[in-house]
Design a protein around this motif. Structure first.
Motif, mmCIF file in Angstrom:
data_model
loop_
_atom_site.group_PDB
_atom_site.id
_atom_site.type_symbol
_atom_site.label_atom_id
_atom_site.label_comp_id
_atom_site.label_asym_id
_atom_site.label_seq_id
_atom_site.Cartn_x
_atom_site.Cartn_y
_atom_site.Cartn_z
ATOM 1 N N VAL A 1 0.828 -1.200 0.000
ATOM 2 C CA VAL A 1 0.000 0.000 0.000
ATOM 3 C C VAL A 1 0.868 1.256 0.000
ATOM 4 O O VAL A 1 1.793 1.391 0.807
ATOM 5 C CB VAL A 1 -0.938 0.015 1.231
ATOM 6 N N ASP A 2 0.560 2.177 -0.901
ATOM 7 C CA ASP A 2 1.257 3.461 -0.964
ATOM 8 C C ASP A 2 0.924 4.264 0.297
ATOM 9 O O ASP A 2 -0.253 4.574 0.537
ATOM 10 C CB ASP A 2 0.792 4.222 -2.211
ATOM 11 N N PRO A 3 1.922 4.621 1.112
ATOM 12 C CA PRO A 3 1.641 5.348 2.354
ATOM 13 C C PRO A 3 0.931 6.681 2.137
ATOM 14 O O PRO A 3 0.227 7.163 3.024
ATOM 15 C CB PRO A 3 3.039 5.565 2.964
ATOM 16 N N GLY A 4 1.105 7.279 0.943
ATOM 17 C CA GLY A 4 0.482 8.560 0.671
ATOM 18 C C GLY A 4 -0.908 8.471 0.085
ATOM 19 O O GLY A 4 -1.580 9.499 -0.077
ATOM 20 N N SER A 5 -1.359 7.256 -0.225
ATOM 21 C CA SER A 5 -2.705 7.076 -0.783
ATOM 22 C C SER A 5 -3.745 7.210 0.321
ATOM 23 O O SER A 5 -3.424 7.111 1.512
ATOM 24 C CB SER A 5 -2.822 5.702 -1.430
ATOM 25 N N PRO A 6 -5.023 7.454 -0.051
ATOM 26 C CA PRO A 6 -6.067 7.522 0.987
ATOM 27 C C PRO A 6 -6.099 6.276 1.877
ATOM 28 O O PRO A 6 -6.263 6.388 3.098
ATOM 29 C CB PRO A 6 -7.359 7.671 0.173
ATOM 30 N N LEU A 7 -5.928 5.096 1.261
ATOM 31 C CA LEU A 7 -5.917 3.874 2.054
ATOM 32 C C LEU A 7 -4.700 3.836 2.968
ATOM 33 O O LEU A 7 -4.804 3.449 4.134
ATOM 34 C CB LEU A 7 -5.931 2.644 1.139
ATOM 35 N N GLY A 8 -3.542 4.248 2.444
ATOM 36 C CA GLY A 8 -2.334 4.278 3.264
ATOM 37 C C GLY A 8 -2.472 5.205 4.448
ATOM 38 O O GLY A 8 -2.052 4.880 5.573
ATOM 39 N N VAL A 9 -3.081 6.368 4.226
ATOM 40 C CA VAL A 9 -3.299 7.324 5.315
ATOM 41 C C VAL A 9 -4.262 6.751 6.346
ATOM 42 O O VAL A 9 -4.048 6.867 7.559
ATOM 43 C CB VAL A 9 -3.837 8.654 4.751
ATOM 44 N N LEU A 10 -5.334 6.114 5.871
ATOM 45 C CA LEU A 10 -6.319 5.520 6.780
ATOM 46 C C LEU A 10 -5.683 4.425 7.631
ATOM 47 O O LEU A 10 -5.866 4.385 8.857
ATOM 48 C CB LEU A 10 -7.485 4.941 5.982
ATOM 49 N N ILE A 11 -4.943 3.540 6.992
ATOM 50 C CA ILE A 11 -4.321 2.430 7.711
ATOM 51 C C ILE A 11 -3.294 2.947 8.715
ATOM 52 O O ILE A 11 -3.220 2.470 9.853
ATOM 53 C CB ILE A 11 -3.678 1.446 6.719
ATOM 54 N N ARG A 12 -2.502 3.946 8.305
ATOM 55 C CA ARG A 12 -1.483 4.472 9.210
ATOM 56 C C ARG A 12 -2.135 5.165 10.411
ATOM 57 O O ARG A 12 -1.709 5.011 11.555
ATOM 58 C CB ARG A 12 -0.567 5.442 8.464
ATOM 59 N N GLY A 13 -3.222 5.915 10.135
ATOM 60 C CA GLY A 13 -3.885 6.635 11.213
ATOM 61 C C GLY A 13 -4.568 5.727 12.213
ATOM 62 O O GLY A 13 -4.705 6.073 13.384
ATOM 63 N N GLU A 14 -5.018 4.571 11.758
ATOM 64 C CA GLU A 14 -5.738 3.637 12.634
ATOM 65 C C GLU A 14 -4.897 2.400 12.931
ATOM 66 O O GLU A 14 -5.431 1.364 13.313
ATOM 67 C CB GLU A 14 -7.062 3.221 11.971
#
Length: 296
Positions: A154-167
């Motif tokens: 998963v690209d850390p800068g993608s919406p999914l990457g941001v969601l996963i990193r935040g949670e």
């Protein structure tokens, strides 16, 4: 050892796929010697991202030919065939008429029926219980290991990457809960028993696409199915499967598996169909799961 890994999809040119289907039809005497007529290619069926699926017909007889679009070794395909044949012997899956693991070709009986649109709990529970009673292979699946594979893509800068990193604390806790779970009593699991992979035959449900079947946690199988259920049905579904009220440990493990599956699904669509409606829905499902505090 996990057999449920990300696999390279090498889409075959349409001409190559059609040539394989025609080859199967021409060589019908090797797998349908009882048929007096050579089958001909028929309707192309929905086969998902991984397969080309097509009816082949000879007079009143019908079969389904499936061409694997992915790069997989023949050992994995042989295991899939062996498990489906075991399931077919118990009338849980279509009977296989022919298989060529090297080229990714499978010919199986055509089941007259419809996809399991109703998704009734009782029939699905009966199917799951029968699958889980089959003899499992030696190779196992652990959902937390599968998710680790996907998270790495998963690209850390993608919406999914941001969601996963935040949670990440919730996701990390869910994976840790599965890593450290005890008293799982692993069984043969289908691991992809979504409605699209269930067909309502004349008398009961059949399970299709056994490619991810492996030894594993039965609650992950339930988590996959629960991803398509209304919230008020999920707890009933678990208790119906267990035939009793779930223990606290079972409820927590089920919640962890549901969150892990939501992550796997979102990652899969992000990798393979990033701009599709399914990818958007999978992202929203994961965001909702995190909002609900699964695995807390």
């Amino acid at each position: 050892i996990s057999v449920y890994r990300m696999e390279t999809v090498a889409a075959q040119p349409a001409s190559s796929t059609q040539q394989l289907v025609e080859s199967v039809c021409r060589n019908f005497t090797h797998w349908a010697a009882h048929s007096a007529h050579a089958p001909v290619p028929g309707e192309v069926l929905p086969g998902g991202y991984n397969h080309h699926v097509q009816l082949i017909e000879a007079k009143a007889q019908r079969w389904v030919v499936r061409i694997d679009r992915r790069t997989r070794d023949s050992v994995q395909r042989e295991q899939e065939v062996a498990l489906q044949m075991q399931a077919a012997a118990c009338k849980l899956a279509p009977t296989i008429a022919f298989s060529d693991p090297r080229r990714g070709i499978t010919v199986m009986e055509w089941i007259p029926g419809q996809p399991d649109a109703a998704g009734g709990c009782a029939a699905l529970v009966r199917l799951l219980q029968k699958i889980h009673a089959l003899t499992p292979p030696d190779k196992a699946l652990r959902s937390s290991d599968v998710l680790r594979d996907y998270l790495a893509t998963v690209d850390p800068g993608s919406p999914l990457g941001v969601l996963i990193r935040g949670e990440n604390p919730q996701i990390a806790k869910a994976m840790n809960d599965i890593d450290e779970a005890v008293n799982i009593n692993p069984v043969l699991c289908h691991n992809d028993l979504l409605r699209a992979n269930r067909i309502q035959g004349p008398q009961h449900l059949y399970a299709l696409d056994w490619e991810y079947a492996a030894l594993g946690d039965p609650l992950f199988d339930l988590a996959v199915c629960a991803s398509e259920m209304q919230t008020d049905t999920v707890d009933k579904f678990l208790e119906l499967y267990l035939q009793r009220k779930a223990s606290t440990a079972e409820s927590q493990r089920f919640a962890a598996q549901r969150l892990i599956y939501a992550c796997i699904e979102a990652c899969w669509f992000s990798v393979h169909r990033s701009h599709s409606e399914e990818a958007r829905q999978a992202f929203e499902n994961l965001a909702h799961a995190l909002d609900q505090g699964f695995a807390q």
